[in-house]
Design a protein around this motif. Structure first.
Motif, PDB file in Angstrom:
ATOM      1  N   GLN A  43     -22.103   0.595 -66.717  1.00  0.00           N
ATOM      2  CA  GLN A  43     -22.106   2.040 -66.521  1.00  0.00           C
ATOM      3  C   GLN A  43     -21.236   2.540 -65.374  1.00  0.00           C
ATOM      4  OE1 GLN A  43     -26.315   2.814 -66.475  1.00  0.00           O
ATOM      5  NE2 GLN A  43     -26.356   3.028 -68.705  1.00  0.00           N
ATOM      6  N   GLY A  44     -20.571   1.625 -64.678  1.00  0.00           N
ATOM      7  CA  GLY A  44     -19.756   2.045 -63.535  1.00  0.00           C
ATOM      8  C   GLY A  44     -18.373   2.524 -63.957  1.00  0.00           C
ATOM      9  N   GLU A  45     -17.501   2.601 -62.974  1.00  0.00           N
ATOM     10  CA  GLU A  45     -16.117   3.009 -63.223  1.00  0.00           C
ATOM     11  C   GLU A  45     -15.197   1.808 -63.010  1.00  0.00           C
ATOM     12  OE1 GLU A  45     -15.023   5.766 -64.484  1.00  0.00           O
ATOM     13  OE2 GLU A  45     -17.073   6.551 -64.566  1.00  0.00           O
ATOM     14  N   LEU A  46     -14.178   1.700 -63.829  1.00  0.00           N
ATOM     15  CA  LEU A  46     -13.194   0.628 -63.689  1.00  0.00           C
ATOM     16  C   LEU A  46     -11.814   1.201 -63.985  1.00  0.00           C
ATOM     17  CD1 LEU A  46     -15.049  -2.147 -65.751  1.00  0.00           C
ATOM     18  CD2 LEU A  46     -14.663  -2.227 -63.300  1.00  0.00           C
ATOM     19  N   ASP A  47     -10.772   0.503 -63.536  1.00  0.00           N
ATOM     20  CA  ASP A  47      -9.433   0.917 -63.952  1.00  0.00           C
ATOM     21  C   ASP A  47      -9.129   0.275 -65.313  1.00  0.00           C
ATOM     22  OD1 ASP A  47      -8.866  -1.719 -63.395  1.00  0.00           O
ATOM     23  OD2 ASP A  47      -7.684  -1.299 -61.603  1.00  0.00           O
ATOM     24  N   ARG A  48      -7.938   0.574 -65.848  1.00  0.00           N
ATOM     25  CA  ARG A  48      -7.617   0.116 -67.201  1.00  0.00           C
ATOM     26  C   ARG A  48      -7.752  -1.409 -67.338  1.00  0.00           C
ATOM     27  NH1 ARG A  48      -5.209   2.130 -71.727  1.00  0.00           N
ATOM     28  NH2 ARG A  48      -4.219   0.585 -73.063  1.00  0.00           N
ATOM     29  N   ASP A  49      -7.190  -2.133 -66.371  1.00  0.00           N
ATOM     30  CA  ASP A  49      -7.294  -3.592 -66.441  1.00  0.00           C
ATOM     31  C   ASP A  49      -8.738  -4.064 -66.278  1.00  0.00           C
ATOM     32  OD1 ASP A  49      -4.681  -4.473 -67.004  1.00  0.00           O
ATOM     33  OD2 ASP A  49      -4.066  -3.980 -64.965  1.00  0.00           O
ATOM     34  N   GLY A  50      -9.503  -3.317 -65.487  1.00  0.00           N
ATOM     35  CA  GLY A  50     -10.918  -3.641 -65.323  1.00  0.00           C
ATOM     36  C   GLY A  50     -11.655  -3.552 -66.665  1.00  0.00           C
ATOM     37  N   TRP A  51     -11.412  -2.468 -67.409  1.00  0.00           N
ATOM     38  CA  TRP A  51     -12.054  -2.314 -68.727  1.00  0.00           C
ATOM     39  C   TRP A  51     -11.582  -3.398 -69.688  1.00  0.00           C
ATOM     40  CZ3 TRP A  51     -16.285   0.237 -68.766  1.00  0.00           C
ATOM     41  CH2 TRP A  51     -16.446   1.389 -67.981  1.00  0.00           C
ATOM     42  N   LEU A  52     -10.271  -3.693 -69.656  1.00  0.00           N
ATOM     43  CA  LEU A  52      -9.750  -4.754 -70.532  1.00  0.00           C
ATOM     44  C   LEU A  52     -10.415  -6.081 -70.200  1.00  0.00           C
ATOM     45  CD1 LEU A  52      -5.912  -3.878 -70.595  1.00  0.00           C
ATOM     46  CD2 LEU A  52      -7.511  -3.701 -72.523  1.00  0.00           C
ATOM     47  N   ASN A  53     -10.533  -6.367 -68.889  1.00  0.00           N
ATOM     48  CA  ASN A  53     -11.183  -7.610 -68.460  1.00  0.00           C
ATOM     49  C   ASN A  53     -12.647  -7.664 -68.881  1.00  0.00           C
ATOM     50  OD1 ASN A  53      -9.487  -9.426 -67.121  1.00  0.00           O
ATOM     51  ND2 ASN A  53      -9.362  -8.081 -65.346  1.00  0.00           N
ATOM     52  N   LEU A  54     -13.326  -6.526 -68.731  1.00  0.00           N
ATOM     53  CA  LEU A  54     -14.748  -6.462 -69.109  1.00  0.00           C
ATOM     54  C   LEU A  54     -14.887  -6.759 -70.603  1.00  0.00           C
ATOM     55  CD1 LEU A  54     -17.719  -5.540 -68.239  1.00  0.00           C
ATOM     56  CD2 LEU A  54     -17.107  -3.355 -69.261  1.00  0.00           C
ATOM     57  N   LEU A  55     -14.097  -6.047 -71.422  1.00  0.00           N
ATOM     58  CA  LEU A  55     -14.198  -6.213 -72.873  1.00  0.00           C
ATOM     59  C   LEU A  55     -13.800  -7.623 -73.282  1.00  0.00           C
ATOM     60  CD1 LEU A  55     -12.778  -2.733 -73.881  1.00  0.00           C
ATOM     61  CD2 LEU A  55     -15.077  -3.580 -74.416  1.00  0.00           C
ATOM     62  N   PHE A  56     -12.734  -8.129 -72.660  1.00  0.00           N
ATOM     63  CA  PHE A  56     -12.293  -9.477 -73.026  1.00  0.00           C
ATOM     64  C   PHE A  56     -13.361 -10.509 -72.682  1.00  0.00           C
ATOM     65  CE2 PHE A  56     -10.066 -13.430 -73.105  1.00  0.00           C
ATOM     66  CZ  PHE A  56      -9.131 -13.276 -74.103  1.00  0.00           C
ATOM     67  N   SER A  57     -13.919 -10.412 -71.457  1.00  0.00           N
ATOM     68  CA  SER A  57     -14.862 -11.454 -71.034  1.00  0.00           C
ATOM     69  C   SER A  57     -16.212 -11.349 -71.736  1.00  0.00           C
ATOM     70  CB  SER A  57     -15.043 -11.437 -69.512  1.00  0.00           C
ATOM     71  OG  SER A  57     -15.533 -10.194 -69.098  1.00  0.00           O
ATOM     72  N   HIS A  58     -16.590 -10.136 -72.176  1.00  0.00           N
ATOM     73  CA  HIS A  58     -17.906  -9.975 -72.798  1.00  0.00           C
ATOM     74  C   HIS A  58     -17.866 -10.040 -74.325  1.00  0.00           C
ATOM     75  CE1 HIS A  58     -18.966  -8.780 -68.798  1.00  0.00           C
ATOM     76  NE2 HIS A  58     -20.236  -8.608 -69.139  1.00  0.00           N
ATOM     77  N   CYS A  59     -16.822  -9.486 -74.928  1.00  0.00           N
ATOM     78  CA  CYS A  59     -16.823  -9.338 -76.387  1.00  0.00           C
ATOM     79  C   CYS A  59     -15.897 -10.320 -77.087  1.00  0.00           C
ATOM     80  CB  CYS A  59     -16.424  -7.922 -76.789  1.00  0.00           C
ATOM     81  SG  CYS A  59     -17.444  -6.664 -76.036  1.00  0.00           S
ATOM     82  N   ILE A  60     -14.908 -10.855 -76.379  1.00  0.00           N
ATOM     83  CA  ILE A  60     -13.932 -11.724 -77.043  1.00  0.00           C
ATOM     84  C   ILE A  60     -14.116 -13.177 -76.617  1.00  0.00           C
ATOM     85  CG2 ILE A  60     -11.467 -12.201 -77.347  1.00  0.00           C
ATOM     86  CD1 ILE A  60     -10.996  -9.157 -77.040  1.00  0.00           C
ATOM     87  N   GLU A  61     -14.081 -13.406 -75.315  1.00  0.00           N
ATOM     88  CA  GLU A  61     -14.164 -14.784 -74.798  1.00  0.00           C
ATOM     89  C   GLU A  61     -15.314 -15.606 -75.411  1.00  0.00           C
ATOM     90  OE1 GLU A  61     -13.354 -14.883 -70.565  1.00  0.00           O
ATOM     91  OE2 GLU A  61     -14.430 -16.775 -70.370  1.00  0.00           O
TER      92      GLU A  61
END
Lengths: 188, 319
Positions: B177-195
């Protein structure tokens, strides 16, 4: 209450999340070789019992929740509240509403000790012991001699809970029941 | 009684030694030079998300103390060797990352790092794959772009997608629920949904240009400028990270400065820039590709271990 940072999110820690007290169940540190570190956390909402997965930036913090589990003996109900008394010699009493008692309702018996979860001093959850002994108040007549445990039939207990029992069980028998699965264990 | 015993079984420690032996024979067979570079450096890797341990050198008998940093990876001195004409080099060394503990992290861990002059990242991916197949006895890795994985697992065009769209995906799929920059969101999605979905050996390449680190930026697959960088994943775990190395000293300096700015923006103190690396690049780094591979994780995979503690004798908590 103190604030706790993601690296202090140990299983069992109670924190406030979206206004509700929650218990941390698991906390996994997720860090790509390049990039932001996160903590992937599994929490149980102590009011609803629901388990959720949440993610935090490593280093984020949450406020601790004033939550305490107390051993308390069930006294009686006035239909609005279920009254419990502390077993630590303080004789303190609390009244839990229907929402707090929830599924534990099926296993409430006077003088049995339950775990009552208090949030800011008020009961929010009641956890029965793993096994309770309850009397059968309604079931089809027992089949004599059938102790091999072939078939089953429903039996209604004094609390209103219905469990599957072997055919030889009679009204008036006191049964040992596993409260986690609602399974019949044996005659007490 | 304190917990004095190792967390890894003796059998696991023997198998650990065997894995390291087979890695050593792999490089010996190719005639690549094994090297050793310092763990302590007066400069630090500039990556904004890494925290080096710092310690002071105090001259015996008096004098000015000087701060040194334990390396978070040996990449800078290895590149200086390349610039000095070493040719292909490799090493296994302990590296140190402050604050990192978890099921797959220990603050000190063993890293295998190697460099191949004349290779690009695609050729190096192939060599990483050969080594991993040799050690794990698995099949060849699937090669797929970063953008293709976003399309497959999240059904978005990562190039066209706005940061707001990434944020709403992140909030929906990751319980964040926090705020992230573009790479932060990409990292979040990659590490949680793809990896976690990358169970079979997978080589991911063509990273966003903003995540180039020390890779050069080239028009890769989709002719979108992307980082000539790759990562290998097996059983949902990041195993290796490699680059077609940046050789332009001016661009290197710009990236150092960008990292420093990002460190400041994140409220982290700036670290001394390694000007010796910039000097070496000015002298001329041969075109080369390099990769870092987590040896402890490779051993975890070889042994089917769920936690890094099962493959190292004394993890941080018992160090």
């Amino acid at each position: 209450m103190a604030n706790y940072s993601t690296n202090e999110f140990k299983p069992g820690l109670k924190v406030m999340l979206d206004g509700d007290p929650c218990a941390i169940l698991e906390n996994e540190y997720v860090k790509p070789g390049k990039g932001q570190a996160f903590n992937r956390v599994k929490v149980r909402n102590l009011k609803t019992g629901r388990v959720n997965e949440r993610t935090f930036k490593s280093g984020d913090s949450l406020e601790g929740a004033d939550v305490m589990d107390r051993e308390m003996e069930f006294l009686y109900t006035d239909s609005e509240f279920w009254h419990f008394m502390a077993t630590d010699g303080s004789f303190e009493q609390v009244g839990a509403d229907e929402k707090a008692v929830s599924d534990a309702m099926n296993w409430l018996k006077e003088q049995v000790v339950y775990q009552v979860t208090l949030f800011n001093g008020a009961p929010i959850a009641v956890t029965p012991p793993n096994f309770v002994e309850l009397e059968v108040v309604e079931t089809d007549p027992g089949v004599r001699g059938d102790t091999s445990g072939g078939g089953t039939k429903p039996a209604k207990l004094v609390t209103g809970a219905v469990v599957k029992v072997p055919l030889f069980i009679n009204v008036g028998d006191v049964l040992k029941v596993d409260t986690r699965s609602a399974d019949y264990v044996g005659r007490a | 009684m304190r917990e004095w015993q190792p967390t890894a079984s003796m059998q696991n420690l023997r198998r650990r030694a065997q894995v390291i032996d087979s890695v050593r024979s792999f490089f010996a067979a190719q005639g690549i030079l094994e090297v050793d570079t310092p763990s302590l450096s007066c400069a630090a890797v500039s990556d904004p998300h890494l925290f080096p341990f710092a310690t002071d050198f105090v001259p015996e008998g008096g004098g000015q103390a000087q701060t040194f940093y334990l390396h978070t990876s040996p990449e800078y001195p290895m590149k200086r060797l390349l610039a000095a004409g070493s040719g292909a080099i490799w090493q296994i060394c302990k590296v140190y990352r402050n604050g990192e503990t978890g099921r797959r992290h220990n603050p000190e861990f063993s890293m295998l790092e190697w460099y191949r002059p004349g290779f690009d990242h695609h050729r190096l991916m192939q060599e990483v794959d050969e080594l991993v197949q040799l050690v794990l006895g698995c099949g060849p890795a699937r090669k797929v772009t970063y953008a293709q994985l976003f399309a497959e697992h999240l059904r978005v065009d990562m190039h066209q997608c706005s940061t707001d769209d990434l944020a709403s995906l992140g909030r929906r799929h990751c319980g964040f629920q926090g705020e992230l920059d573009r790479d932060g969101w990409l990292n979040l999605l990659f590490s949680h949904c793809i990896e976690p979905q990358l169970q079979q050996p997978t080589m991911v390449f063509a990273f966003p240009a903003s995540q180039a680190a020390l890779a050069r930026v080239v028009p890769d697959d989709d002719s979108v400028p992307s980082a000539a960088r790759f990562e290998m994943f097996i059983e949902g775990m990041e195993l290796a990270n490699g680059y077609f190395e940046l050789t332009d000293p001016a661009e290197q300096l710009r990236r150092f400065e960008k990292d420093q700015m990002q460190r400041r923006a994140l409220g982290r103190s700036p670290l001394p820039i390694d000007s010796r690396l910039v000097d070496a690049l000015q002298q001329g780094l041969p075109d080369c590709a390099g990769v870092a591979l987590g040896i402890d994780r490779l051993i975890m995979l070889a042994l089917g271990a769920a936690s890094i503690d099962e493959v190292i004798a004394f993890p941080f908590a018992r160090a």
